[in-house]
Design an enzyme around this catalytic site. Structure first.
Site, short mmCIF file in Angstrom:
data_model
loop_
_atom_site.label_atom_id
_atom_site.label_comp_id
_atom_site.label_asym_id
_atom_site.label_seq_id
_atom_site.Cartn_x
_atom_site.Cartn_y
_atom_site.Cartn_z
CG ASP A 165 -85.84 84.85 35.31
OD1 ASP A 165 -85.70 85.61 34.16
OD2 ASP A 165 -85.75 83.45 35.03
CG ASP A 181 -88.76 81.41 42.72
OD1 ASP A 181 -90.03 81.37 43.01
OD2 ASP A 181 -88.13 81.50 41.43
CD GLU A 221 -84.74 77.96 36.19
OE1 GLU A 221 -85.33 77.25 35.71
OE2 GLU A 221 -85.22 78.98 36.60
CD GLU A 222 -84.36 80.61 41.25
OE1 GLU A 222 -83.75 81.31 41.42
OE2 GLU A 222 -85.47 80.12 40.84
CG ASP A 225 -86.87 75.43 37.33
OD1 ASP A 225 -87.21 76.07 38.14
OD2 ASP A 225 -87.61 75.57 36.06
CG LEU A 278 -91.83 77.14 42.70
CD1 LEU A 278 -92.23 75.78 42.97
CD2 LEU A 278 -92.24 78.05 43.81
CG ASP A 279 -90.98 75.46 35.12
OD1 ASP A 279 -90.32 76.36 34.65
OD2 ASP A 279 -92.24 75.11 34.65
CD GLU A 287 -86.62 76.26 32.75
OE1 GLU A 287 -86.16 76.51 31.71
OE2 GLU A 287 -87.28 76.89 33.31
P1 AHM Z 1 -92.34 83.59 28.72
O1 AHM Z 1 -93.18 84.54 29.97
O2 AHM Z 1 -91.43 84.39 27.96
O3 AHM Z 1 -93.75 83.03 27.79
O4 AHM Z 1 -92.03 82.43 29.18
C1 AHM Z 1 -92.45 81.20 30.05
C2 AHM Z 1 -91.61 80.39 30.18
C3 AHM Z 1 -92.38 79.01 30.79
O5 AHM Z 1 -92.22 77.83 29.75
C4 AHM Z 1 -91.41 78.62 31.79
O6 AHM Z 1 -92.01 77.84 32.94
C5 AHM Z 1 -90.83 79.97 32.37
O7 AHM Z 1 -90.86 80.73 31.05
C6 AHM Z 1 -89.47 79.86 32.64
O8 AHM Z 1 -89.30 79.30 34.02
P2 AHM Z 1 -88.76 79.87 35.58
O9 AHM Z 1 -90.15 80.37 36.01
O10 AHM Z 1 -88.37 78.70 36.12
O11 AHM Z 1 -87.96 81.03 35.40
MG MG Z 2 -88.35 77.01 35.10
#
Ligand code: AHM
Ligand code: MG
Length: 336
Positions: free
Chosen positions: A66, A72, A95-96, A117, A119-120, A281
């Site tokens: 990502d 973050d 997570e980072e 995590d 900043l989710d 998560e």
């Molecule tokens: P999506 O965009 O495939 O629907 O994914 C959404 C999900 C959330 O539930 C979660 O908060 C996020 O992807 C992943 O978290 P982060 O922002 O920590 O990478």
């Molecule tokens: Mg997350």
């Protein structure tokens, strides 16, 4: 004198809980105090994100591929720095960061392990949509010295605490130490988290489903049939369900905790293990949901029973009201 409600700050609640456990050393309470400070520091920055030049992306990718937002990085460092010198934690993982985060040599290593995590839901930052931070705490598995990867790779049922901070229309700190789930809303004028949701219990059944339905074409047939079923009309079983999806796990899980229903990120043909990470998560959210009387699943067993093999591994996840998650499992297992 007028009858004011009893104000219970997060700090006082933690201390009172500690007193209920004779033999407690205070180390665990100290860790939670440090986490609440970290939460306020992150909230302060999140709440002014639109005012300062902090929005936008860096050119760095995190280990899951990502794009990392600047906020973050701020949250990641802030939580690490709030926790590294208290003497409560022997190792951290976030997570980072690809590898475990060691405690600097000059500080004492404590007996706990923190995974977080920072900043989710960070893809929602620029649109001013709810985001959050998630944490998971284990007792260390090794006995002395610096913490190791082995300390971090413990199954979720061994968590001694877990929780999240949701930065929404208000900021709420929700946590459990295995004695129920409690929520504290930040009063920004005094800088204190005040008890607002005592002993949260999730409804046994809800009527909301929450997942990225855009992935429908890649799901296995059991998953597809389950969602079709929820959308059919049937008064006796309270269908059709409503769909709510923020795209921030903290927000979607928090709503599920309060209103019931199901939150899911299933595996699919493209990503059999789904998108969400077990250690940062799924484990902490599963701990909270189960502590509130709900159910978690990876499709076949509780998320808390998944044995981690690596820090950043993903898992399919289904969380929520016991009856809803059970029904989903029945579809996934071909029993319906
Ligand atoms: P999506 O965009 O495939 O629907 O994914 C959404 C999900 C959330 O539930 C979660 O908060 C996020 O992807 C992943 O978290 P982060 O922002 O920590 O990478
Ligand atoms: Mg997350």
């Amino acid at each position: 004198m007028s009858a004011l409600p009893k104000f219970m700050t997060l700090e006082r609640f933690i201390n009172e809980q500690e007193m209920m456990h004779p033999g407690a050393t205070g180390e665990f309470s100290g860790l939670l105090h440090d986490l609440s400070l970290a939460a306020k520091l992150v909230w302060r920055e999140v709440s002014k994100a639109g005012l300062v030049n902090i929005l936008g992306t860096t050119d760095r990718m995190n280990v899951s591929g990502d794009v990392v937002k600047k906020l973050d990085e701020f949250a990641d460092e802030t939580i690490y720095k709030a926790m590294d010198h208290g003497g409560h934690v022997c190792v951290m993982a976030s997570e980072e960061n690809e590898d475990i985060l060691q405690i600097p040599d000059q500080y004492t290593a404590g007996k706990y392990v923190l995974l977080y995590d920072p900043l989710d839901g960070s893809s929602n930052i620029d649109a001013n949509i709810t985001i959050g931070s998630i944490f998971s705490v284990f007792k260390r598995a090794t006995t002395t010295g610096k913490g190791t990867l082995q300390d971090c790779l413990q199954p979720g049922y061994k968590q001694v605490a877990a929780g999240y901070i949701i930065y929404g229309s208000s900021t709420i700190f929700v946590y459990s130490t295995g004695h129920g789930v409690h929520g504290f809303t930040l009063d920004p004028s005094v800088g204190e988290f005040l008890l607002s949701h005592e002993d949260i219990r999730i409804p046994v059944k809800g009527k909301i489903y929450s997942l990225n339905e855009g992935n429908f074409c890649n799901w296995e047939s059991g998953m597809q049939r389950y969602i079709q079923y929820l959308k059919e009309q049937d008064k006796a079983t309270d269908r059709p369900y409503s769909l709510r999806y923020i795209g921030t796990m903290v927000g979607d899980s928090h709503r599920t905790l309060l209103y019931g229903g199901i939150f899911a990120y299933p595996g699919d043909k493209k990503n059999p293990q789904g998108k969400l990470r077990l250690m940062y998560e799924c484990n902490p959210m599963a701990f909270i949901i189960e502590q509130a009387g709900g159910r978690s699943s990876d499709g076949t067993k509780s998320v808390l029973q998944v044995q981690p093999a690596s820090l950043h591994q993903h898992t399919p996840v289904f969380l929520g009201s016991t009856e809803d998650v059970k029904m989903c499992e029945e579809f996934l297992q071909g029993k319906r």
